[in-house]
Design a protein around this motif. Structure first.
Motif, PDB file in Angstrom:
ATOM      1  N   SER A  57     -56.045  -7.779  47.299  1.00 45.56           N
ATOM      2  CA  SER A  57     -57.590  -7.413  47.029  1.00 45.56           C
ATOM      3  C   SER A  57     -58.670  -8.482  47.191  1.00 45.56           C
ATOM      4  CB  SER A  57     -57.704  -6.500  45.599  1.00 45.56           C
ATOM      5  OG  SER A  57     -56.750  -5.506  45.714  1.00 45.56           O
ATOM      6  N   MET A  58     -58.301  -9.663  46.593  1.00 40.31           N
ATOM      7  CA  MET A  58     -59.165 -10.771  46.495  1.00 40.31           C
ATOM      8  C   MET A  58     -59.325 -11.064  47.976  1.00 40.31           C
ATOM      9  SD  MET A  58     -58.980 -14.203  44.682  1.00 40.31           S
ATOM     10  CE  MET A  58     -57.415 -14.971  45.417  1.00 40.31           C
ATOM     11  N   THR A  59     -58.388 -11.092  48.998  1.00 38.30           N
ATOM     12  CA  THR A  59     -58.341 -11.659  50.139  1.00 38.30           C
ATOM     13  C   THR A  59     -59.467 -10.646  51.086  1.00 38.30           C
ATOM     14  OG1 THR A  59     -56.088 -12.320  50.302  1.00 38.30           O
ATOM     15  CG2 THR A  59     -57.076 -11.871  52.485  1.00 38.30           C
ATOM     16  N   THR A  60     -59.349  -9.525  51.012  1.00 47.96           N
ATOM     17  CA  THR A  60     -60.528  -8.460  51.794  1.00 47.96           C
ATOM     18  C   THR A  60     -61.953  -8.601  50.991  1.00 47.96           C
ATOM     19  OG1 THR A  60     -59.728  -6.860  49.959  1.00 47.96           O
ATOM     20  CG2 THR A  60     -58.561  -6.911  52.092  1.00 47.96           C
ATOM     21  N   VAL A  61     -61.916  -8.796  49.729  1.00 47.92           N
ATOM     22  CA  VAL A  61     -63.192  -9.099  49.131  1.00 47.92           C
ATOM     23  C   VAL A  61     -63.728 -10.233  49.740  1.00 47.92           C
ATOM     24  CG1 VAL A  61     -64.650  -9.171  47.115  1.00 47.92           C
ATOM     25  CG2 VAL A  61     -62.772  -7.593  47.396  1.00 47.92           C
ATOM     26  N   THR A  62     -63.413 -11.317  49.878  1.00 46.66           N
ATOM     27  CA  THR A  62     -63.744 -12.745  49.725  1.00 46.66           C
ATOM     28  C   THR A  62     -64.139 -12.943  51.307  1.00 46.66           C
ATOM     29  OG1 THR A  62     -61.726 -13.590  49.920  1.00 46.66           O
ATOM     30  CG2 THR A  62     -62.869 -13.728  47.752  1.00 46.66           C
ATOM     31  N   LYS A  63     -63.722 -12.120  52.267  1.00 49.30           N
ATOM     32  CA  LYS A  63     -63.983 -12.067  53.429  1.00 49.30           C
ATOM     33  C   LYS A  63     -65.577 -12.167  53.970  1.00 49.30           C
ATOM     34  CE  LYS A  63     -59.692 -10.572  55.740  1.00 49.30           C
ATOM     35  NZ  LYS A  63     -58.869  -9.482  56.230  1.00 49.30           N
ATOM     36  N   ASP A  64     -66.143 -11.630  52.977  1.00 53.68           N
ATOM     37  CA  ASP A  64     -67.884 -11.231  53.184  1.00 53.68           C
ATOM     38  C   ASP A  64     -68.655 -12.414  52.720  1.00 53.68           C
ATOM     39  OD1 ASP A  64     -67.121  -8.635  54.212  1.00 53.68           O
ATOM     40  OD2 ASP A  64     -67.204  -7.867  52.380  1.00 53.68           O
ATOM     41  N   ILE A  65     -67.902 -13.468  52.130  1.00 55.32           N
ATOM     42  CA  ILE A  65     -68.676 -14.427  51.268  1.00 55.32           C
ATOM     43  C   ILE A  65     -68.645 -15.661  52.511  1.00 55.32           C
ATOM     44  CG2 ILE A  65     -68.513 -16.241  49.641  1.00 55.32           C
ATOM     45  CD1 ILE A  65     -67.050 -14.459  47.912  1.00 55.32           C
ATOM     46  N   ASP A  66     -69.957 -16.026  52.380  1.00 54.96           N
ATOM     47  CA  ASP A  66     -70.094 -17.190  53.552  1.00 54.96           C
ATOM     48  C   ASP A  66     -69.532 -18.512  52.909  1.00 54.96           C
ATOM     49  OD1 ASP A  66     -70.922 -19.027  55.399  1.00 54.96           O
ATOM     50  OD2 ASP A  66     -73.183 -18.839  55.025  1.00 54.96           O
ATOM     51  N   LEU A  67     -68.229 -18.871  53.234  1.00 56.65           N
ATOM     52  CA  LEU A  67     -67.402 -20.001  52.691  1.00 56.65           C
ATOM     53  C   LEU A  67     -68.035 -21.387  53.526  1.00 56.65           C
ATOM     54  CD1 LEU A  67     -64.022 -18.382  52.434  1.00 56.65           C
ATOM     55  CD2 LEU A  67     -65.798 -18.786  50.476  1.00 56.65           C
ATOM     56  N   GLU A  68     -68.405 -21.173  54.670  1.00 56.57           N
ATOM     57  CA  GLU A  68     -68.576 -22.387  55.418  1.00 56.57           C
ATOM     58  C   GLU A  68     -69.643 -23.506  54.760  1.00 56.57           C
ATOM     59  OE1 GLU A  68     -70.002 -21.570  59.330  1.00 56.57           O
ATOM     60  OE2 GLU A  68     -68.250 -20.537  59.952  1.00 56.57           O
ATOM     61  N   ALA A  70     -70.000 -23.719  51.917  1.00 55.75           N
ATOM     62  CA  ALA A  70     -69.264 -24.384  50.586  1.00 55.75           C
ATOM     63  C   ALA A  70     -68.315 -25.108  50.954  1.00 55.75           C
ATOM     64  CB  ALA A  70     -68.542 -23.287  49.773  1.00 55.75           C
ATOM     65  N   GLY A  71     -68.072 -25.366  52.389  1.00 57.74           N
ATOM     66  CA  GLY A  71     -66.923 -26.250  52.837  1.00 57.74           C
ATOM     67  C   GLY A  71     -65.562 -25.929  52.579  1.00 57.74           C
ATOM     68  N   LEU A  72     -65.344 -24.629  52.589  1.00 55.64           N
ATOM     69  CA  LEU A  72     -64.074 -23.903  52.158  1.00 55.64           C
ATOM     70  C   LEU A  72     -63.813 -23.012  53.538  1.00 55.64           C
ATOM     71  CD1 LEU A  72     -64.165 -22.914  48.310  1.00 55.64           C
ATOM     72  CD2 LEU A  72     -63.184 -25.031  49.281  1.00 55.64           C
ATOM     73  N   SER A  73     -62.319 -22.770  53.421  1.00 52.79           N
ATOM     74  CA  SER A  73     -61.698 -21.753  54.329  1.00 52.79           C
ATOM     75  C   SER A  73     -61.583 -20.701  53.434  1.00 52.79           C
ATOM     76  CB  SER A  73     -60.637 -22.270  55.042  1.00 52.79           C
ATOM     77  OG  SER A  73     -59.362 -22.639  54.399  1.00 52.79           O
ATOM     78  N   LEU A  74     -61.104 -19.485  54.152  1.00 50.00           N
ATOM     79  CA  LEU A  74     -60.553 -18.357  53.145  1.00 50.00           C
ATOM     80  C   LEU A  74     -59.439 -18.707  52.436  1.00 50.00           C
ATOM     81  CD1 LEU A  74     -60.851 -15.454  52.501  1.00 50.00           C
ATOM     82  CD2 LEU A  74     -59.553 -14.938  54.498  1.00 50.00           C
ATOM     83  N   GLY A  75     -58.294 -19.256  53.229  1.00 50.93           N
ATOM     84  CA  GLY A  75     -57.129 -19.695  52.606  1.00 50.93           C
ATOM     85  C   GLY A  75     -57.494 -20.764  51.603  1.00 50.93           C
ATOM     86  N   MET A  76     -58.312 -21.813  51.636  1.00 51.19           N
ATOM     87  CA  MET A  76     -58.626 -22.644  50.379  1.00 51.19           C
ATOM     88  C   MET A  76     -59.287 -22.081  49.197  1.00 51.19           C
ATOM     89  SD  MET A  76     -57.554 -25.950  50.954  1.00 51.19           S
ATOM     90  CE  MET A  76     -56.082 -25.063  51.610  1.00 51.19           C
ATOM     91  N   LEU A  77     -59.858 -20.806  49.257  1.00 52.71           N
ATOM     92  CA  LEU A  77     -60.316 -20.029  48.326  1.00 52.71           C
ATOM     93  C   LEU A  77     -59.136 -19.128  47.667  1.00 52.71           C
ATOM     94  CD1 LEU A  77     -62.676 -19.087  46.586  1.00 52.71           C
ATOM     95  CD2 LEU A  77     -62.961 -17.361  48.274  1.00 52.71           C
ATOM     96  N   VAL A  78     -58.492 -18.266  48.575  1.00 51.10           N
ATOM     97  CA  VAL A  78     -57.558 -17.657  47.942  1.00 51.10           C
ATOM     98  C   VAL A  78     -56.230 -18.087  47.471  1.00 51.10           C
ATOM     99  CG1 VAL A  78     -56.065 -15.557  48.774  1.00 51.10           C
ATOM    100  CG2 VAL A  78     -58.317 -15.608  49.673  1.00 51.10           C
ATOM    101  N   LEU A  79     -55.717 -19.107  47.741  1.00 50.24           N
ATOM    102  CA  LEU A  79     -54.578 -19.762  47.323  1.00 50.24           C
ATOM    103  C   LEU A  79     -54.757 -20.244  46.024  1.00 50.24           C
ATOM    104  CD1 LEU A  79     -52.043 -21.857  49.654  1.00 50.24           C
ATOM    105  CD2 LEU A  79     -52.653 -22.403  47.215  1.00 50.24           C
ATOM    106  N   PRO A  80     -55.784 -21.172  45.707  1.00 48.73           N
ATOM    107  CA  PRO A  80     -55.725 -21.499  44.246  1.00 48.73           C
ATOM    108  C   PRO A  80     -56.490 -20.313  43.348  1.00 48.73           C
ATOM    109  CG  PRO A  80     -57.134 -22.862  45.853  1.00 48.73           C
ATOM    110  CD  PRO A  80     -56.683 -21.791  46.552  1.00 48.73           C
ATOM    111  N   GLY A  81     -57.013 -19.403  43.753  1.00 50.41           N
ATOM    112  CA  GLY A  81     -57.116 -18.206  43.250  1.00 50.41           C
ATOM    113  C   GLY A  81     -55.959 -17.325  42.658  1.00 50.41           C
ATOM    114  N   SER A  82     -55.198 -17.330  43.702  1.00 52.06           N
ATOM    115  CA  SER A  82     -53.992 -16.406  43.240  1.00 52.06           C
ATOM    116  C   SER A  82     -53.108 -17.222  42.152  1.00 52.06           C
ATOM    117  CB  SER A  82     -52.988 -16.296  44.642  1.00 52.06           C
ATOM    118  OG  SER A  82     -52.428 -17.679  45.149  1.00 52.06           O
ATOM    119  N   ILE A  83     -52.901 -18.455  42.388  1.00 51.89           N
ATOM    120  CA  ILE A  83     -52.215 -19.281  41.247  1.00 51.89           C
ATOM    121  C   ILE A  83     -53.078 -18.957  40.017  1.00 51.89           C
ATOM    122  CG2 ILE A  83     -51.546 -21.696  40.581  1.00 51.89           C
ATOM    123  CD1 ILE A  83     -50.977 -22.291  43.410  1.00 51.89           C
TER     124      ILE A  83
END
Length: 272
Positions: A57-68, A70-83
């Protein structure tokens, strides 16, 4: 044919039964708790399936956040968040109920009358949840890394340190929360404030970099935030020594504070 019997000597009788070691006692308690966990299908399914479901669910929700920005990619947000989700759901939320229910059933009181120390009782009861949380952290890191094309960690020792401190912190916070939880029914509610605050303000769903500076400064001091930062730093390799030191101090401080609360406030008998 003759048989030989061995008569205990006076020294053997004086010595009494062989004493077990702390390791033996913790493992024995852990095995017993694991048996109870496996029998409780609802609790087991909740702890095993929920972190992965929320990660999706987090992967689908965070796609709308402008991560550029913040210097982050979707994977760099979701992976630590999943842990972080695995730590708080599989370990913290699960253990609050374990400690409260075992206290209400007088299990902790009976264990206290035997050889195990207070720390051994709490550690042994937590062992299955800690192992389950550790396994989920590994599985989620691998699956999210493959699904979102996350590269190998550049500083894996930071990720290992983050998970290790996170596990200890969640156990301590669970015992501290159980100290203020009266019944097994209320154990479903008392973990909610910390769980919701951690999920929304510790960088699991929303990176601190996109928050206002004043809000981010407060969120940096939350219990799970330094754990998530260390895990993310393990993959990006972008944490300075000062940032690593600050994250470690914050995480350890919360763990020590939680254990201090347990030592002073934890109830070993049902609360009336």
């Amino acid at each position: 044919m003759t048989t030989t019997t061995t008569t205990p000597t006076a020294a053997d009788r004086a010595a009494g039964p062989a004493r077990t070691t702390a390791k033996d006692r913790v493992l024995a308690l852990g095995r017993a708790e694991l048996t109870l966990l496996v029998r409780n299908k609802a609790a087991l399914s909740y702890a095993v399936l929920l972190p992965g479901t929320l990660t999706l669910s987090m992967t689908t929700v965070t796609k709308d956040i402008d991560l550029e920005d913040a210097g982050l990619s979707l994977g760099m947000l979701v992976l630590p968040g999943s842990i972080g989700l695995a730590l708080i759901l599989a370990v913290y939320l699960n253990l609050v109920g374990v400690y409260v229910i075992r206290r209400e059933e007088l299990v902790l009181k009976r264990l206290r009358a035997g050889e195990p120390t207070d720390t051994e009782i709490l550690a042994g009861s937590a062992l299955p949840a800690v192992l389950m949380g550790l396994v989920q952290c590994v599985l989620l890191a691998v699956s999210v890394g493959l699904a979102l094309d996350v590269p190998a960690p550049k500083a894996p020792y930071l990720a290992v340190a983050g998970v290790a401190i996170g596990l200890a912190q969640m156990v301590a916070l669970a015992a501290a929360t159980a100290a203020y939880t009266r019944t097994g029914e209320s154990a479903q509610l008392t973990p909610m404030p910390l769980m919701l605050v951690s999920m929304m303000a510790s960088g699991l769903f929303v990176p601190l970099e996109v928050m206002p500076d004043q809000v981010a400064a407060v969120c940096e001091r939350l219990p799970l935030t330094p754990v998530v930062d260390l895990v993310r730093g393990g993959w990006t390799g972008g944490m300075s020594p000062l940032e690593v030191f600050g994250a470690l101090v914050t995480a350890v401080a919360w763990t020590v504070l939680a254990w201090w609360t347990v030592r002073r406030r934890f109830f070993w008998e049902p609360r009336r």
